[in-house]
Scaffold this active site. Structure first.
Site, PDB file in Angstrom:
ATOM      1  N   ASP A  17       0.839  -1.206   0.000  1.00 22.41           N
ATOM      2  CA  ASP A  17       0.000   0.000   0.000  1.00 22.41           C
ATOM      3  C   ASP A  17       0.876   1.259   0.000  1.00 22.41           C
ATOM      4  O   ASP A  17       0.702   2.152  -0.819  1.00 22.41           O
ATOM      5  CB  ASP A  17      -0.916   0.016   1.237  1.00 22.41           C
ATOM      6  CG  ASP A  17      -1.673  -1.281   1.401  1.00 22.41           C
ATOM      7  OD1 ASP A  17      -2.465  -1.601   0.515  1.00 22.41           O
ATOM      8  OD2 ASP A  17      -1.444  -1.991   2.414  1.00 22.41           O
ATOM      9  N   TYR A 193       6.179 -14.427   0.552  1.00 18.10           N
ATOM     10  CA  TYR A 193       5.490 -14.733   1.813  1.00 18.10           C
ATOM     11  C   TYR A 193       5.959 -16.120   2.254  1.00 18.10           C
ATOM     12  O   TYR A 193       6.697 -16.799   1.529  1.00 18.10           O
ATOM     13  CB  TYR A 193       3.977 -14.739   1.601  1.00 18.10           C
ATOM     14  CG  TYR A 193       3.458 -13.477   0.934  1.00 18.10           C
ATOM     15  CD1 TYR A 193       3.535 -12.244   1.590  1.00 18.10           C
ATOM     16  CD2 TYR A 193       2.908 -13.505  -0.348  1.00 18.10           C
ATOM     17  CE1 TYR A 193       3.074 -11.081   0.979  1.00 18.10           C
ATOM     18  CE2 TYR A 193       2.446 -12.353  -0.968  1.00 18.10           C
ATOM     19  CZ  TYR A 193       2.531 -11.141  -0.295  1.00 18.10           C
ATOM     20  OH  TYR A 193       2.088  -9.987  -0.908  1.00 18.10           O
ATOM     21  N   GLN A 255      13.619   1.842  -1.748  1.00 25.47           N
ATOM     22  CA  GLN A 255      13.017   1.385  -3.013  1.00 25.47           C
ATOM     23  C   GLN A 255      13.969   1.464  -4.205  1.00 25.47           C
ATOM     24  O   GLN A 255      14.026   0.537  -5.013  1.00 25.47           O
ATOM     25  CB  GLN A 255      11.755   2.197  -3.320  1.00 25.47           C
ATOM     26  CG  GLN A 255      10.506   1.622  -2.704  1.00 25.47           C
ATOM     27  CD  GLN A 255       9.248   2.355  -3.153  1.00 25.47           C
ATOM     28  OE1 GLN A 255       9.279   3.533  -3.467  1.00 25.47           O
ATOM     29  NE2 GLN A 255       8.120   1.660  -3.161  1.00 25.47           N
ATOM     30  N   ARG A 271       6.691 -10.521  -4.942  1.00 26.35           N
ATOM     31  CA  ARG A 271       5.372 -10.829  -4.372  1.00 26.35           C
ATOM     32  C   ARG A 271       4.451  -9.611  -4.520  1.00 26.35           C
ATOM     33  O   ARG A 271       4.857  -8.562  -5.029  1.00 26.35           O
ATOM     34  CB  ARG A 271       5.535 -11.197  -2.900  1.00 26.35           C
ATOM     35  CG  ARG A 271       5.905 -10.021  -2.027  1.00 26.35           C
ATOM     36  CD  ARG A 271       6.153 -10.435  -0.585  1.00 26.35           C
ATOM     37  NE  ARG A 271       5.922  -9.310   0.307  1.00 26.35           N
ATOM     38  CZ  ARG A 271       6.265  -9.284   1.582  1.00 26.35           C
ATOM     39  NH1 ARG A 271       6.872 -10.327   2.123  1.00 26.35           N
ATOM     40  NH2 ARG A 271       5.998  -8.233   2.332  1.00 26.35           N
ATOM     41  N   GLY A 272       3.222  -9.755  -4.026  1.00 29.72           N
ATOM     42  CA  GLY A 272       2.304  -8.620  -3.890  1.00 29.72           C
ATOM     43  C   GLY A 272       2.028  -7.890  -5.186  1.00 29.72           C
ATOM     44  O   GLY A 272       1.571  -8.485  -6.169  1.00 29.72           O
ATOM     45  N   GLU A 273       2.331  -6.606  -5.195  1.00 28.65           N
ATOM     46  CA  GLU A 273       1.984  -5.786  -6.342  1.00 28.65           C
ATOM     47  C   GLU A 273       3.166  -4.976  -6.850  1.00 28.65           C
ATOM     48  O   GLU A 273       3.557  -5.068  -8.011  1.00 28.65           O
ATOM     49  CB  GLU A 273       0.837  -4.848  -5.936  1.00 28.65           C
ATOM     50  CG  GLU A 273       0.349  -4.026  -7.055  1.00 28.65           C
ATOM     51  CD  GLU A 273      -1.085  -3.524  -6.866  1.00 28.65           C
ATOM     52  OE1 GLU A 273      -1.344  -2.414  -7.283  1.00 28.65           O
ATOM     53  OE2 GLU A 273      -1.949  -4.234  -6.328  1.00 28.65           O
ATOM     54  N   ASP A 274       3.761  -4.196  -5.950  1.00 29.33           N
ATOM     55  CA  ASP A 274       4.781  -3.264  -6.431  1.00 29.33           C
ATOM     56  C   ASP A 274       6.080  -3.975  -6.821  1.00 29.33           C
ATOM     57  O   ASP A 274       6.658  -3.682  -7.867  1.00 29.33           O
ATOM     58  CB  ASP A 274       5.053  -2.190  -5.368  1.00 29.33           C
ATOM     59  CG  ASP A 274       5.872  -1.047  -5.933  1.00 29.33           C
ATOM     60  OD1 ASP A 274       5.491  -0.506  -6.994  1.00 29.33           O
ATOM     61  OD2 ASP A 274       6.911  -0.711  -5.352  1.00 29.33           O
ATOM     62  N   SER A 275       6.541  -4.907  -5.996  1.00 31.52           N
ATOM     63  CA  SER A 275       7.788  -5.611  -6.358  1.00 31.52           C
ATOM     64  C   SER A 275       7.565  -6.451  -7.623  1.00 31.52           C
ATOM     65  O   SER A 275       8.480  -6.637  -8.426  1.00 31.52           O
ATOM     66  CB  SER A 275       8.298  -6.486  -5.208  1.00 31.52           C
ATOM     67  OG  SER A 275       7.337  -7.449  -4.839  1.00 31.52           O
TER      68      SER A 275
HETATM   69  O1  TRH Z   1       4.636  -6.077   0.810  1.00 29.61           O
HETATM   70  P1  TRH Z   1       3.750  -6.707  -0.181  1.00 29.61           P
HETATM   71  O2  TRH Z   1       3.419  -8.090   0.062  1.00 29.61           O
HETATM   72  O3  TRH Z   1       2.442  -5.863  -0.320  1.00 29.61           O
HETATM   73  C1  TRH Z   1       1.176  -6.435  -0.504  1.00 29.61           C
HETATM   74  C2  TRH Z   1       0.647  -6.241  -1.884  1.00 29.61           C
HETATM   75  O4  TRH Z   1       0.685  -4.909  -2.321  1.00 29.61           O
HETATM   76  C3  TRH Z   1      -0.775  -6.735  -1.943  1.00 29.61           C
HETATM   77  O5  TRH Z   1      -1.315  -6.530  -3.219  1.00 29.61           O
HETATM   78  C4  TRH Z   1      -1.580  -6.012  -0.902  1.00 29.61           C
HETATM   79  O6  TRH Z   1      -2.869  -6.391  -0.940  1.00 29.61           O
HETATM   80  C5  TRH Z   1      -0.955  -6.296   0.443  1.00 29.61           C
HETATM   81  O7  TRH Z   1       0.373  -5.843   0.458  1.00 29.61           O
HETATM   82  C6  TRH Z   1      -1.704  -5.604   1.537  1.00 29.61           C
HETATM   83  O8  TRH Z   1       4.448  -6.653  -1.619  1.00 29.61           O
HETATM   84  P2  TRH Z   1       4.718  -5.449  -2.630  1.00 29.61           P
HETATM   85  O9  TRH Z   1       3.465  -4.926  -3.210  1.00 29.61           O
HETATM   86  O10 TRH Z   1       5.708  -5.944  -3.567  1.00 29.61           O
HETATM   87  O11 TRH Z   1       5.368  -4.294  -1.760  1.00 29.61           O
HETATM   88  C7  TRH Z   1       6.674  -4.362  -1.290  1.00 29.61           C
HETATM   89  C8  TRH Z   1       7.304  -2.991  -1.347  1.00 29.61           C
HETATM   90  O12 TRH Z   1       8.531  -3.016  -0.641  1.00 29.61           O
HETATM   91  C9  TRH Z   1       7.631  -2.540  -2.762  1.00 29.61           C
HETATM   92  O13 TRH Z   1       7.364  -1.155  -2.903  1.00 29.61           O
HETATM   93  C10 TRH Z   1       9.117  -2.766  -2.876  1.00 29.61           C
HETATM   94  C11 TRH Z   1       9.554  -2.468  -1.464  1.00 29.61           C
HETATM   95  N1  TRH Z   1      10.832  -3.051  -1.038  1.00 29.61           N
HETATM   96  C12 TRH Z   1      11.831  -2.177  -0.690  1.00 29.61           C
HETATM   97  O14 TRH Z   1      11.666  -0.947  -0.788  1.00 29.61           O
HETATM   98  N2  TRH Z   1      13.006  -2.705  -0.238  1.00 29.61           N
HETATM   99  C13 TRH Z   1      13.231  -4.048  -0.153  1.00 29.61           C
HETATM  100  O15 TRH Z   1      14.326  -4.453   0.273  1.00 29.61           O
HETATM  101  C14 TRH Z   1      12.180  -4.924  -0.540  1.00 29.61           C
HETATM  102  C15 TRH Z   1      12.401  -6.413  -0.470  1.00 29.61           C
HETATM  103  C16 TRH Z   1      10.986  -4.385  -0.970  1.00 29.61           C
END
Ligand code: TRH
Length: 377
Positions: A17, A193, A255, A271-275
């Site tokens: 988010d 996860y 990031q 995983r998730g969305e952004d990564s």
């Molecule tokens: O953390 P997430 O599992 O987030 C999830 C998803 O967005 C999902 O759709 C949502 O419903 C849920 O949260 C509530 O995975 P995501 O989306 O990849 O977000 C991780 C963020 O962390 C992304 O912006 C990349 C960042 N990141 C870093 O900045 N540094 C790091 O070392 C890593 C591993 C990730």
């Protein structure tokens, strides 16, 4: 006059988010010259990816974005020209009143979750609910023409390509992270996860003919890594070797650094969305651990993405990739699909590159939002 934007982010769990909204807020400022306030209810999650955040402060400026703590007790605030509720979060009722009381009606949008499903095209930009004359609209990111596209900063793909062609820049970056892969080893990253299928994948990597150096940012999958290694209390900096596999735990980085990490690796589990999106921009083969939803509806989303992503692959490469992604998302046995994928590696690598360039032809999400606003006023 510059348009003023308010983005509301409620951190449900994990980092997606805040990851998405922080990226969007910065891009609106940097690429489009907007005035942006980002309202976040949990600054601690934010701090992980932006260490400059002062979690004690209700108001601060970070990279041109006005970051505001979204308090439980809302105090009177004027509404902006454009209001984005990220991922269906509920705006403070008093803020909604302020939107309705405003002289010029604001554009109010819900920024939805990312999905490759076909129905998204039909729902993108449709009107949603109304509050006292203020209309809310759906805004869907996506991979297909007719959606809002993906977050992609101006020049991102050019930067990535330059970095991937610069061996010493990559080496320097990795050294700063304390990463020294052996010559010829396959560098990979693992952000996921909890996953009971991990052990079978690590077994396959440990017995592979080519050495692998696996980077694991601190987080939820570490428990499974520990179990496989037979150790406890893994922390950033720890390095363990089992036959052909070196596992290294690294700190959660900001990031921009995470992007570079993805760009350095030959294969990224995300995983998730952004990564997930960032790994696609890396132009390297990837494995997606989708966020699990009730009644397994996430599996439909997974299939929809796989259908799009693998459409241009040969039958063998497509079958390998689908088998691997499905095994990972059902915590199944990874050994066989991983071996299948290795057999199609050159094709899958070329495809990852082509996919990133093809997706890069679409308007990016921030630009699409700005265009929507401009066509709306
Ligand atoms: O953390 P997430 O599992 O987030 C999830 C998803 O967005 C999902 O759709 C949502 O419903 C849920 O949260 C509530 O995975 P995501 O989306 O990849 O977000 C991780 C963020 O962390 C992304 O912006 C990349 C960042 N990141 C870093 O900045 N540094 C790091 O070392 C890593 C591993 C990730």
């Amino acid at each position: 006059m510059k348009a003023r934007w308010d983005i509301f982010c409620s951190v449900v769990d994990n980092f997606g988010d805040i990851g998405v909204t922080w990226r969007l807020a910065r891009q609106l400022v940097v690429d489009h010259g907007c005035d942006v306030r980002l309202w976040v209810d949990d600054l601690r999650a934010f701090e992980r990816m932006c260490p400059e955040i002062d979690v004690q402060r209700d108001q601060q400026w970070q990279e041109g974005v006005e970051v505001r703590h979204w308090p439980a007790e809302w105090s009177e605030t004027r509404s902006a020209d454009v209001v984005i509720a990220a991922f269906a979060c509920q705006l403070p009722p008093d803020y909604m009143e302020a939107m309705a009381a405003r002289e010029g009606t604001p554009l109010w949008m819900n920024l939805d979750y990312l999905s490759a499903e076909e129905w998204v095209v039909g729902c993108h930009r449709l009107p949603s609910v109304k509050f006292k004359g203020v209309q809310k609209y759906f805004f869907f990111p996506g991979f297909r023409a007719g959606t809002g596209g993906l977050l992609r900063e101006t020049g991102l793909l050019e930067q990535r390509q330059a970095f991937q062609q610069d061996g010493s820049a990559q080496q320097e970056f990795l050294q700063d992270l304390g990463v020294f892969p052996a010559a010829g080893s396959r560098l990979m990253s693992l952000f996921a996860y909890e996953n009971a299928g991990l052990a079978s994948w690590l077994d396959a990597l440990a017995t592979d003919g080519r050495a692998t150096h696996l980077l694991v940012p601190e987080g939820r999958v570490l428990g499974d890594v520990q179990r496989w290694l037979g150790v406890e209390g893994l922390v950033a900096g720890d390095v363990h070797q089992r036959d052909a596999l070196v596992v290294q735990v690294i700190a959660f980085v900001r990031q921009e650094e995470y992007d570079r990490l993805l760009w350095c690796c030959e294969f990224n589990a995300v995983r998730g969305e952004d990564s997930f999106v960032r790994a696609q921009w890396a132009g390297r083969p990837l494995l997606w651990h989708i966020y699990r939803q009730d009644e397994d509806i996430h599996l439909d989303k997974l299939d929809a993405f796989l259908a799009l992503y693998t459409a241009a692959l040969s039958p063998g490469a497509r079958a390998a990739l689908i088998a691997l992604w499905q095994a990972w998302n059902t915590e199944g046995d990874m050994a066989q699909p991983w071996k299948m994928l290795l057999e199609h590696w050159p094709e899958v690598s070329r495809h990852a590159q082509a996919w990133s360039l093809e997706q890069g032809l679409q308007a990016d999400l921030a630009t699409a939002l700005v265009q929507f606003y401009e066509s709306w006023i």
